[in-house]
Design an enzyme around this catalytic site. Sequence first.
Site, PDB file in Angstrom:
ATOM      1  CG  ASP A  56      10.038  -7.189  -5.260  1.00 25.98           C
ATOM      2  OD1 ASP A  56       9.437  -6.474  -4.417  1.00 25.98           O
ATOM      3  OD2 ASP A  56      10.988  -6.773  -5.946  1.00 25.98           O
ATOM      4  CB  VAL A  57       4.940  -6.685  -2.102  1.00 24.26           C
ATOM      5  CG1 VAL A  57       4.606  -7.988  -1.392  1.00 24.26           C
ATOM      6  CG2 VAL A  57       5.869  -5.804  -1.269  1.00 24.26           C
ATOM      7  CE1 TYR A 150       7.415   0.905   9.059  1.00 27.14           C
ATOM      8  CE2 TYR A 150       6.562   2.297  10.817  1.00 27.14           C
ATOM      9  CZ  TYR A 150       6.685   1.051  10.225  1.00 27.14           C
ATOM     10  OH  TYR A 150       6.061  -0.040  10.782  1.00 27.14           O
ATOM     11  CE  LYS A 154       4.134   0.137   7.745  1.00 24.08           C
ATOM     12  NZ  LYS A 154       3.693  -1.157   7.218  1.00 24.08           N
TER      13      LYS A 154
HETATM   14  N1  LIG Z   1       7.759  -4.633  14.399  1.00 23.04           N
HETATM   15  C1  LIG Z   1       7.097  -3.561  14.808  1.00 23.04           C
HETATM   16  O1  LIG Z   1       7.349  -3.000  15.903  1.00 23.04           O
HETATM   17  C2  LIG Z   1       5.997  -3.010  13.948  1.00 23.04           C
HETATM   18  C3  LIG Z   1       5.159  -2.013  14.471  1.00 23.04           C
HETATM   19  C4  LIG Z   1       4.137  -1.505  13.686  1.00 23.04           C
HETATM   20  C5  LIG Z   1       3.939  -2.002  12.404  1.00 23.04           C
HETATM   21  N2  LIG Z   1       4.770  -2.973  11.929  1.00 23.04           N
HETATM   22  C6  LIG Z   1       4.531  -3.456  10.566  1.00 23.04           C
HETATM   23  O2  LIG Z   1       4.242  -4.831  10.623  1.00 23.04           O
HETATM   24  C7  LIG Z   1       4.661  -5.462   9.413  1.00 23.04           C
HETATM   25  C8  LIG Z   1       5.536  -6.645   9.733  1.00 23.04           C
HETATM   26  O3  LIG Z   1       6.652  -6.174  10.479  1.00 23.04           O
HETATM   27  P1  LIG Z   1       7.646  -7.194  11.210  1.00 23.04           P
HETATM   28  O4  LIG Z   1       7.996  -6.637  12.527  1.00 23.04           O
HETATM   29  O5  LIG Z   1       7.109  -8.569  11.096  1.00 23.04           O
HETATM   30  O6  LIG Z   1       8.920  -6.992  10.286  1.00 23.04           O
HETATM   31  P2  LIG Z   1       9.872  -8.109   9.594  1.00 23.04           P
HETATM   32  O7  LIG Z   1      10.088  -9.217  10.543  1.00 23.04           O
HETATM   33  O8  LIG Z   1      11.032  -7.368   9.044  1.00 23.04           O
HETATM   34  O9  LIG Z   1       8.939  -8.626   8.421  1.00 23.04           O
HETATM   35  C9  LIG Z   1       8.695  -7.840   7.291  1.00 23.04           C
HETATM   36  C10 LIG Z   1       8.629  -8.761   6.118  1.00 23.04           C
HETATM   37  O10 LIG Z   1       8.423  -8.003   4.915  1.00 23.04           O
HETATM   38  C11 LIG Z   1       9.082  -8.680   3.888  1.00 23.04           C
HETATM   39  N3  LIG Z   1       9.409  -7.804   2.769  1.00 23.04           N
HETATM   40  C12 LIG Z   1      10.153  -6.679   2.768  1.00 23.04           C
HETATM   41  N4  LIG Z   1      10.262  -6.184   1.524  1.00 23.04           N
HETATM   42  C13 LIG Z   1       9.563  -7.031   0.715  1.00 23.04           C
HETATM   43  C14 LIG Z   1       9.291  -7.067  -0.673  1.00 23.04           C
HETATM   44  N5  LIG Z   1       9.756  -6.126  -1.511  1.00 23.04           N
HETATM   45  N6  LIG Z   1       8.547  -8.080  -1.153  1.00 23.04           N
HETATM   46  C15 LIG Z   1       8.064  -9.036  -0.329  1.00 23.04           C
HETATM   47  N7  LIG Z   1       8.289  -9.053   0.991  1.00 23.04           N
HETATM   48  C16 LIG Z   1       9.028  -8.061   1.511  1.00 23.04           C
HETATM   49  C17 LIG Z   1      10.342  -9.219   4.508  1.00 23.04           C
HETATM   50  O11 LIG Z   1      10.724 -10.350   3.805  1.00 23.04           O
HETATM   51  P3  LIG Z   1      12.254 -10.589   3.369  1.00 23.04           P
HETATM   52  O12 LIG Z   1      13.036 -10.569   4.636  1.00 23.04           O
HETATM   53  O13 LIG Z   1      12.183 -11.876   2.704  1.00 23.04           O
HETATM   54  O14 LIG Z   1      12.612  -9.422   2.485  1.00 23.04           O
HETATM   55  C18 LIG Z   1       9.894  -9.576   5.920  1.00 23.04           C
HETATM   56  O15 LIG Z   1       9.570 -10.926   6.031  1.00 23.04           O
HETATM   57  C19 LIG Z   1       5.371  -4.390   8.598  1.00 23.04           C
HETATM   58  O16 LIG Z   1       4.483  -3.869   7.635  1.00 23.04           O
HETATM   59  C20 LIG Z   1       5.708  -3.338   9.645  1.00 23.04           C
HETATM   60  O17 LIG Z   1       5.849  -2.067   9.090  1.00 23.04           O
HETATM   61  C21 LIG Z   1       5.773  -3.495  12.662  1.00 23.04           C
END
Ligand SMILES: NC(=O)c1ccc[n+]([C@@H]2O[C@H](COP(=O)([O-])OP(=O)(O)OC[C@H]3O[C@@H](n4cnc5c(N)ncnc54)[C@H](OP(=O)(O)O)[C@@H]3O)[C@@H](O)[C@H]2O)c1
Length: 245
Positions: A56-57, A150, A154
């Site tokens: 848990d980060v 958000y 960021k």
């Molecule tokens: N998808 C987009 O369009 C987009 C665009 C710009 C930036 N981003 C950024 O890219 C990153 C990855 O996004 P993604 O699309 O891959 O989203 P995702 O599939 O929802 O992955 C996010 C991960 O963060 C983990 N997480 C959440 N809360 C946590 C906690 N307290 N401790 C440890 N792990 C935690 C989740 O794990 P659990 O499910 O196990 O909780 C999940 O695996 C994020 O920082 C997001 O803001 C995404």
Amino acid sequence: MAIVTGGGGVVGRAAALAYARAGASVLVAGRDTGRLGEVVKEIEAEGGRAAGFAVDVTDSASVAAMVEAAVTRYGGLDVALNAAGVFGMLAPVADYDEDTWDTVLAVNLKGVFLSMKHEIAYMREHGGGTIVNVASNLGAHWRLSGAAAYAASKAAVSHLTRTAARDHIADGVRVNAVSPGPIDSPMSMRPGETPAERDDRMRDALPIGRVATPEEIAAAALWLSSPASSFVVGQDHVIDGGATA
Ligand SMILES: NC(=O)c1ccc[n+]([C@@H]2O[C@H](COP(=O)([O-])OP(=O)(O)OC[C@H]3O[C@@H](n4cnc5c(N)ncnc54)[C@H](OP(=O)(O)O)[C@@H]3O)[C@@H](O)[C@H]2O)c1
């Protein structure tokens, strides 16, 4: 040896696979151990080395244990990708839920701070390393109504990245960020939206005419983690198909 937080997520999975293909052992860290296990299996099926770790980060002791696990299992820590993140909700500021605000800031901002704190503490004593934080083009660069927590979190990650980079480049720890635009993932979809509807909504906003693949973000993270980017320090790389060009 690499740690990927959010390793069970869309971007984290792609990055974990990319690091493993580049020869790194990968600690795939996140909360959902089922998803972590699936990513580990994918890496192992390709002949790579990986292990899952429940973290848990937002919890300092948990993040410290993650770094310790990487070192114990693989003998060191050279690379970290801090990709764990949550979107929260879409609502005007006056209606934005306080608990959601706290959660988003805890995961996206404090989570990156704690991750770096423990990663850098190890790296600076053991020959240095590279860190890439995942911010977003919704931080300093793009505007989206309703994304208060958000966007604020960021933007803060982007600044935190610069500060950490200046603080620790003399220790041999090189810190950068990536700020993706919309990626083909659930996070870029509105509630009830299909991928095709999301693509239609996004097309005009993205000069490239499509959302990113997770592999395109992983490729940038891999480059920033490698000696090929050795003179790149404290930069936030916007990767958004021209949305903020
Ligand atoms: N998808 C987009 O369009 C987009 C665009 C710009 C930036 N981003 C950024 O890219 C990153 C990855 O996004 P993604 O699309 O891959 O989203 P995702 O599939 O929802 O992955 C996010 C991960 O963060 C983990 N997480 C959440 N809360 C946590 C906690 N307290 N401790 C440890 N792990 C935690 C989740 O794990 P659990 O499910 O196990 O909780 C999940 O695996 C994020 O920082 C997001 O803001 C995404």
